[in-house]
Design an enzyme around this catalytic site. Structure first.
Site, short mmCIF file in Angstrom:
data_model
loop_
_atom_site.label_atom_id
_atom_site.label_comp_id
_atom_site.label_asym_id
_atom_site.label_seq_id
_atom_site.Cartn_x
_atom_site.Cartn_y
_atom_site.Cartn_z
N CYS A 170 -6.03 -7.00 -56.73
CA CYS A 170 -7.03 -7.74 -58.17
C CYS A 170 -7.38 -7.04 -59.18
CB CYS A 170 -8.68 -8.09 -57.98
SG CYS A 170 -9.77 -6.78 -56.91
N HIS A 249 -15.64 -7.91 -61.50
CA HIS A 249 -15.57 -6.58 -61.19
C HIS A 249 -15.34 -6.11 -63.15
CE1 HIS A 249 -13.84 -5.48 -57.72
NE2 HIS A 249 -12.90 -6.60 -57.70
P1 NAD Z 1 -10.43 -12.85 -46.40
O1 NAD Z 1 -11.05 -11.94 -44.92
O2 NAD Z 1 -11.15 -13.94 -47.13
O3 NAD Z 1 -9.67 -14.06 -45.55
C1 NAD Z 1 -8.19 -13.32 -44.93
C2 NAD Z 1 -8.03 -14.51 -43.24
O4 NAD Z 1 -6.80 -14.02 -42.87
C3 NAD Z 1 -9.31 -15.18 -43.16
O5 NAD Z 1 -9.33 -16.27 -42.90
C4 NAD Z 1 -9.16 -14.47 -41.34
O6 NAD Z 1 -9.72 -15.36 -40.50
C5 NAD Z 1 -7.67 -14.54 -41.64
N1 NAD Z 1 -6.84 -13.52 -40.66
C6 NAD Z 1 -7.48 -12.74 -39.24
N2 NAD Z 1 -6.33 -12.35 -38.56
C7 NAD Z 1 -5.39 -12.78 -38.60
C8 NAD Z 1 -4.08 -12.86 -38.59
N3 NAD Z 1 -3.65 -11.60 -37.50
N4 NAD Z 1 -3.26 -13.42 -39.38
C9 NAD Z 1 -3.74 -13.76 -40.40
N5 NAD Z 1 -4.44 -14.34 -40.63
C10 NAD Z 1 -5.70 -13.43 -40.40
O7 NAD Z 1 -9.37 -11.97 -46.76
P2 NAD Z 1 -9.08 -12.08 -48.22
O8 NAD Z 1 -10.34 -10.91 -49.10
O9 NAD Z 1 -8.51 -13.08 -48.51
O10 NAD Z 1 -8.25 -10.80 -48.71
C11 NAD Z 1 -6.55 -11.33 -48.01
C12 NAD Z 1 -5.76 -9.95 -48.38
O11 NAD Z 1 -6.00 -9.82 -50.04
C13 NAD Z 1 -5.92 -8.09 -48.08
O12 NAD Z 1 -5.42 -7.96 -48.40
C14 NAD Z 1 -7.09 -7.97 -49.16
O13 NAD Z 1 -7.13 -6.70 -49.49
C15 NAD Z 1 -5.93 -8.75 -50.43
N6 NAD Z 1 -7.20 -9.04 -51.88
C16 NAD Z 1 -8.87 -10.03 -51.70
C17 NAD Z 1 -9.28 -9.79 -53.46
C18 NAD Z 1 -10.86 -10.27 -52.33
O14 NAD Z 1 -11.60 -10.36 -53.14
N7 NAD Z 1 -11.40 -10.49 -51.54
C19 NAD Z 1 -8.86 -9.56 -54.30
C20 NAD Z 1 -7.79 -8.94 -54.01
C21 NAD Z 1 -5.65 -9.33 -53.08
#
Ligand code: NAD
Length: 369
Positions: A170, A249
């Site tokens: 992000c 942020h």
């Molecule tokens: P999250 O924890 O909210 O969601 C992740 C999901 O993936 C959960 O539902 C979890 O149960 C599932 N999961 C667990 N193991 C898994 C597997 N082996 N295969 C498939 N799914 C699985 O996380 P998020 O915040 O959505 O983050 C996901 C990605 O996006 C990360 O790389 C993170 O760095 C990135 N990201 C997050 C944000 C943020 O602020 N949340 C912002 C930008 C990028």
């Protein structure tokens, strides 16, 4: 046309996968079939965004276990698949219908968006390689997980046709967008950013801090090198602190431009006329992130999200070539439109970034917001 596959057809013709070319040549009007693996904060938003695109079909989403989010997927009519070692019996016990497992889902799609937690995307890479499916990873993975890091405004063209892309985090997305604008118009000699980072997403009840300000002792922070995975020659130094808030942020920017803009209005007008920037005027009384997110709730796009870089008119000053500005970044949603554009870039569906951005933003309602 059941069973049609852009990938299979392209392979049969011995040519690169290019459904856009098919469409232009009138051979097919099929939509690109997309899977989302991981249905949390980012995955559920990307799934909704994909489902809204005229040239894409959301074939299914994959979850590891039953949850309110799995239930919402079913309520929205998204076929639910099991991933990451999840157990069918648990879904059955919860009364959630399951369409199959992740291997079956990957066999039905032209591309997958991996939205698994940090570092799990890399573990999933073998799965995608075995299924021979192009993949969009997220910013929680190191850059070398994919052939290129992606931002729609900054490097769409360089990413076209690459089978693996990583949509940067992000914060990096927010900086890359602003950098794309400022470099193009005035050039950037040097950029210093302090990132004031939210401690947790609103649904994360186990993270903190709930009090205090935590300096990030990695100096400079990793965000600058991450921006350079997209804009390799950008001279940028980033530092960060984490604060007890969940909303957004905020970046505190000082940019030494290569050429001086006429005045600050010229800079604001340039941001204003760029997609995915929202400028707030003083009369709107948006004092900070609480009002930004209240505006987002009023507007009601996506999950009441704010997918644009937020810039305050009052928070931008020019002193010769020195530009100072604040921007706010909604961590949960800023990468959502970028994921949609990354799909088009990877599959070479649309030649120009601005075309894809316009399509995405029209479908998401961002062009009218
Ligand atoms: P999250 O924890 O909210 O969601 C992740 C999901 O993936 C959960 O539902 C979890 O149960 C599932 N999961 C667990 N193991 C898994 C597997 N082996 N295969 C498939 N799914 C699985 O996380 P998020 O915040 O959505 O983050 C996901 C990605 O996006 C990360 O790389 C993170 O760095 C990135 N990201 C997050 C944000 C943020 O602020 N949340 C912002 C930008 C990028």
């Amino acid at each position: 046309m059941p069973g049609f596959s852009f990938r299979a057809e392209a392979a049969a013709r011995g040519s690169p996968f290019n459904p856009g070319a098919h469409r232009r040549s009138g051979i097919s009007t099929q939509r690109v079939r997309v899977a989302v693996n991981g249905f949390g904060t980012i995955g559920k938003r990307v799934a909704d965004a994909v489902a809204k695109q005229p040239d894409m079909e959301l074939v299914g989403v994959a979850k590891t276990r039953p949850s309110y989010e799995a239930r919402r997927a079913v309520e929205k009519g998204y076929p639910l698949y099991i991933t990451g070692g999840g157990k069918l019996e648990e879904f059955q016990a919860a009364g959630l219908p399951v369409a199959g497992n992740i291997h079956e889902l990957l066999g039905k799609v032209d591309i997958v968006v991996d939205a698994a937690p940090d570092k799990v995307g890399r573990e999933n890479r073998t799965l995608y390689e075995l299924s021979n499916v192009p993949v969009i990873f997220q910013g929680g993975e190191k850059a070398d997980v994919a052939q290129a890091s992606f931002n729609a405004l900054a490097n769409y063209s360089a990413c076209r046709g690459k089978r693996t892309l990583r949509v940067v985090s992000c914060n990096t997305t927010g900086i890359a967008r602003a950098a794309a604008v400022l470099r193009e118009r005035w050039g950037v000699d040097h950029w210093e950013v302090t990132l004031v980072r939210r401690a947790a997403d609103p649904a994360e009840s186990k993270k903190g801090p709930i009090n205090g300000i935590l300096p990030t002792f990695q100096l400079p922070s990793h965000h600058g090198p991450d921006v350079r995975t997209i804009l390799p020659d950008l001279v940028i130094a980033t530092t960060a602190v984490v604060v007890p808030t969940t909303l957004m942020h905020v970046h505190v920017n000082h940019v030494r431009l290569a050429r001086a803009p006429k005045d600050s209005k010229e800079v604001l007008d340039t941001f204003r006329s760029t997609p995915r920037f929202r400028i707030f005027a003083p009369w709107e009384h948006v004092d900070g992130t609480p009002q930004v997110m209240e505006y987002a709730r009023d507007r009601g796009l996506g999950f009441n999200d704010m997918m644009e870089n937020v810039v305050w008119e009052e928070g931008l000053r020019l002193d010769g070539r020195d530009l100072y500005f604040f921007q706010a970044i909604h961590q949960e949603s800023i990468v959502v439109p970028e994921n949609v554009d990354a799909i088009r870039a990877a599959l070479n569906l649309v030649a120009e970034g601005h075309e894809s951005i316009a399509m995405t933003d029209r479908a998401l309602g961002l062009d009218r917001a």
